[in-house]
Design an enzyme around this catalytic site. Structure first.
Site, PDB file in Angstrom:
ATOM      1  N   VAL A   1       0.854  -1.189   0.000  1.00 23.48           N
ATOM      2  CA  VAL A   1       0.000   0.000   0.000  1.00 23.48           C
ATOM      3  C   VAL A   1       0.891   1.239   0.000  1.00 23.48           C
ATOM      4  O   VAL A   1       1.704   1.435   0.900  1.00 23.48           O
ATOM      5  CB  VAL A   1      -0.930   0.014   1.230  1.00 23.48           C
TER       6      VAL A   1
ATOM      7  N   VAL B   1       1.035   5.566  -1.636  1.00 20.76           N
ATOM      8  CA  VAL B   1       0.475   6.669  -2.418  1.00 20.76           C
ATOM      9  C   VAL B   1       1.610   7.626  -2.763  1.00 20.76           C
ATOM     10  O   VAL B   1       2.449   7.953  -1.912  1.00 20.76           O
ATOM     11  CB  VAL B   1      -0.634   7.404  -1.638  1.00 20.76           C
TER      12      VAL B   1
ATOM     13  N   ARG C   1      -3.264  12.886   0.942  1.00 21.77           N
ATOM     14  CA  ARG C   1      -4.279  13.723   1.581  1.00 21.77           C
ATOM     15  C   ARG C   1      -5.329  14.213   0.582  1.00 21.77           C
ATOM     16  O   ARG C   1      -5.837  15.320   0.670  1.00 21.77           O
ATOM     17  CB  ARG C   1      -3.630  14.902   2.312  1.00 21.77           C
TER      18      ARG C   1
ATOM     19  N   GLY D   1      -7.744  11.687  -0.393  1.00 27.79           N
ATOM     20  CA  GLY D   1      -8.738  10.622  -0.330  1.00 27.79           C
ATOM     21  C   GLY D   1      -8.377   9.379  -1.118  1.00 27.79           C
ATOM     22  O   GLY D   1      -9.195   8.449  -1.196  1.00 27.79           O
TER      23      GLY D   1
ATOM     24  N   THR E   1      -8.120   6.229   1.202  1.00 30.05           N
ATOM     25  CA  THR E   1      -9.445   5.824   1.657  1.00 30.05           C
ATOM     26  C   THR E   1     -10.203   5.084   0.555  1.00 30.05           C
ATOM     27  O   THR E   1     -10.848   4.058   0.810  1.00 30.05           O
ATOM     28  CB  THR E   1     -10.250   7.055   2.114  1.00 30.05           C
TER      29      THR E   1
ATOM     30  N   TYR F   1      -4.119   3.036  10.088  1.00 28.04           N
ATOM     31  CA  TYR F   1      -5.103   2.010   9.731  1.00 28.04           C
ATOM     32  C   TYR F   1      -6.215   1.813  10.748  1.00 28.04           C
ATOM     33  O   TYR F   1      -7.190   1.126  10.460  1.00 28.04           O
ATOM     34  CB  TYR F   1      -4.380   0.693   9.452  1.00 28.04           C
TER      35      TYR F   1
ATOM     36  N   PHE G   1       5.134  -9.230   5.157  1.00 27.74           N
ATOM     37  CA  PHE G   1       4.579  -9.594   3.849  1.00 27.74           C
ATOM     38  C   PHE G   1       4.158  -8.324   3.110  1.00 27.74           C
ATOM     39  O   PHE G   1       4.083  -7.263   3.686  1.00 27.74           O
ATOM     40  CB  PHE G   1       3.388 -10.531   4.003  1.00 27.74           C
TER      41      PHE G   1
END
Length: 412
Positions: A83, A85, A91, A93, A96, A124, A412
């Site tokens: 994960v 970005v 910031r 969205g 989300t 999280y 992982f």
């Protein structure tokens, strides 16, 4: 600016993975690491967010795991991973929206729980993940600390082997430990190779990976340790260190023999083990815990995706009949009152009910308690669980608690 979220195509993997590397600082991995994670990536479970100019700006993936839970069952679980970005799109969205899509997909796929390790644990919780397992790092000063080992330790045969040649034996030991330790993932084909990754850049001057196995008299391997040795010299002589990557065994004497071995390697005075269970038996072998540096940190975060299926999949220490009122803003299908009943054999059923609640809590706290290592009593003491019916908390907390601390032995 239009963003598109879509499932990864195989020919997009390199661009997708480069974006992940960028999100985590931009330091490239070795070719061996890259190829391993390429082979492990489940493209059909991997999401990318693409800008209108064709740039990948965010990633998220999941591995199909089976996770050990209290009682020894292996429960299907989404191992949330990769994960990231882009700095240009934070910031806004994007994360989300990725979490929304991913959890919807996990639910549709029939996995009752999702799990992850967090680079930033504060992120999280708002998506319903609770800290369910901790790992312990230990640093032993051999000049001040000794080991007290049980009778029979001297009978264990130790043998130095090539880590690759010993891999099958080590995996058999690992598999035998699964049922007894919640939080351990059953290793799917290919995952055993992760333990052999040994990039020189990550060794910090230490040796290549070494392996020692513990054997019974008949030659059966009942334990192993994978480690590196870092030679250090100064004007006073040697000041080397042993870095223990993995150490597992099927019985106390093999376990003690392996720890005694890594603590007796010549020209070293410190033994470091960064990923141990929070209740590791090593703590009881050390003669002076005060002289060892011990530290806990969060490890596995658990998210109940299908609440009734998740609660019914694990067992409980004592019979149980409780109504839980659960809040879940991000996955509202879990919100409401649930009656959880467990028999003397630990098997459980969880169904919706209109009966009055005994306890109130958010799904994050239920996830934290799910593997049995975090008690509902401790969460209540922090104001995170509310006892609605007087006297309900203590027996429910006791039923949820496990016999051993949950443990995630690798990332992982």
């Amino acid at each position: 600016m239009a963003l598109e979220t879509r499932v990864l195509q195989a020919d997009e993997w390199d661009v997708w993975y480069d974006q992940l590397v960028l999100a985590f600082g931009g330091v490239p991995e070795t070719a061996e690491e890259r190829e391993l994670y390429r082979s492990l990536t489940e493209t059909e479970r991997s999401l990318g967010v693409w800008d209108d100019d064709g740039t990948c700006v965010a990633t998220a993936g999941a591995f199909s795991f089976r996770l050990s839970v209290p009682g020894g069952a292996l429960v299907p679980a989404a191992g949330v991973t990769m994960v990231g970005v882009s700095p240009t799109h934070r910031r806004q969205g994007v994360l989300t929206s990725l979490m929304r899509r991913q959890l919807d997909d996990v639910r549709a796929g029939g996995e009752p729980i999702a799990v992850l390790t967090a680079s930033d644990p504060a992120i999280y919780g708002r998506f319903g993940y609770g800290t369910a397992a901790y790992s312990m790092s230990v640093e032993i000063d051999k000049t001040r600390v000794r080991l007290t080992v049980p009778p029979g330790t001297d009978d264990v045969r130790l043998r130095l082997v090539d880590p690759r040649k010993a891999l099958a034996d080590c995996e058999r030991v690992y598999a035998a430990l699964l049922a007894g330790r919640p939080g351990m993932p059953a290793r799917q084909p290919g995952w055993e190779l992760q333990a052999l990754l040994d990039p020189e850049a990550d060794r910090e001057g230490a040796s290549p990976l070494k392996c020692v196995v513990a054997e019974r008299a008949d030659g059966e391997v009942v334990g192993y340790a994978r480690y590196r040795v870092k030679p250090v010299w100064d004007l006073t002589g040697s000041d080397g260190r042993v870095d223990v990557q993995d150490l597992d065994a099927l019985d106390p004497v093999a376990y003690a023999a392996l720890w005694r071995y890594v603590c007796s390697i010549d020209l070293t005075w410190t033994v470091s083990a960064p990923k141990r269970p929070a209740d590791d038996a090593l703590l009881h072998l050390l003669t002076d815990l005060r002289r060892s540096q011990v530290r806990l940190r969060d490890s596995m975060h658990v998210r109940l995706v299908d609440l009734p299926a998740a609660l019914a999949a694990r067992s409980y220490r004592t019979p149980l009949d409780v109504v839980l009122e659960v809040g879940d803003a991000f996955c509202p299908w879990n919100t409401g009152r649930w009656r959880l009943t467990a028999g003397a054999d630990g098997t459980a059923v969880c169904t919706r009910t209109e009966d009055p609640a005994d306890l109130e809590l958010a799904v994050r706290e239920l996830g934290a308690a799910y593997l049995g290592g975090v008690t509902l009593n401790s969460l209540a003491a922090a104001g995170l669980v509310r006892e609605v019916r007087a006297g309900a908390l203590a027996p429910v907390s006791r039923a949820f608690a496990g016999d051993v601390a949950p443990w995630l032995p690798h990332g992982f």
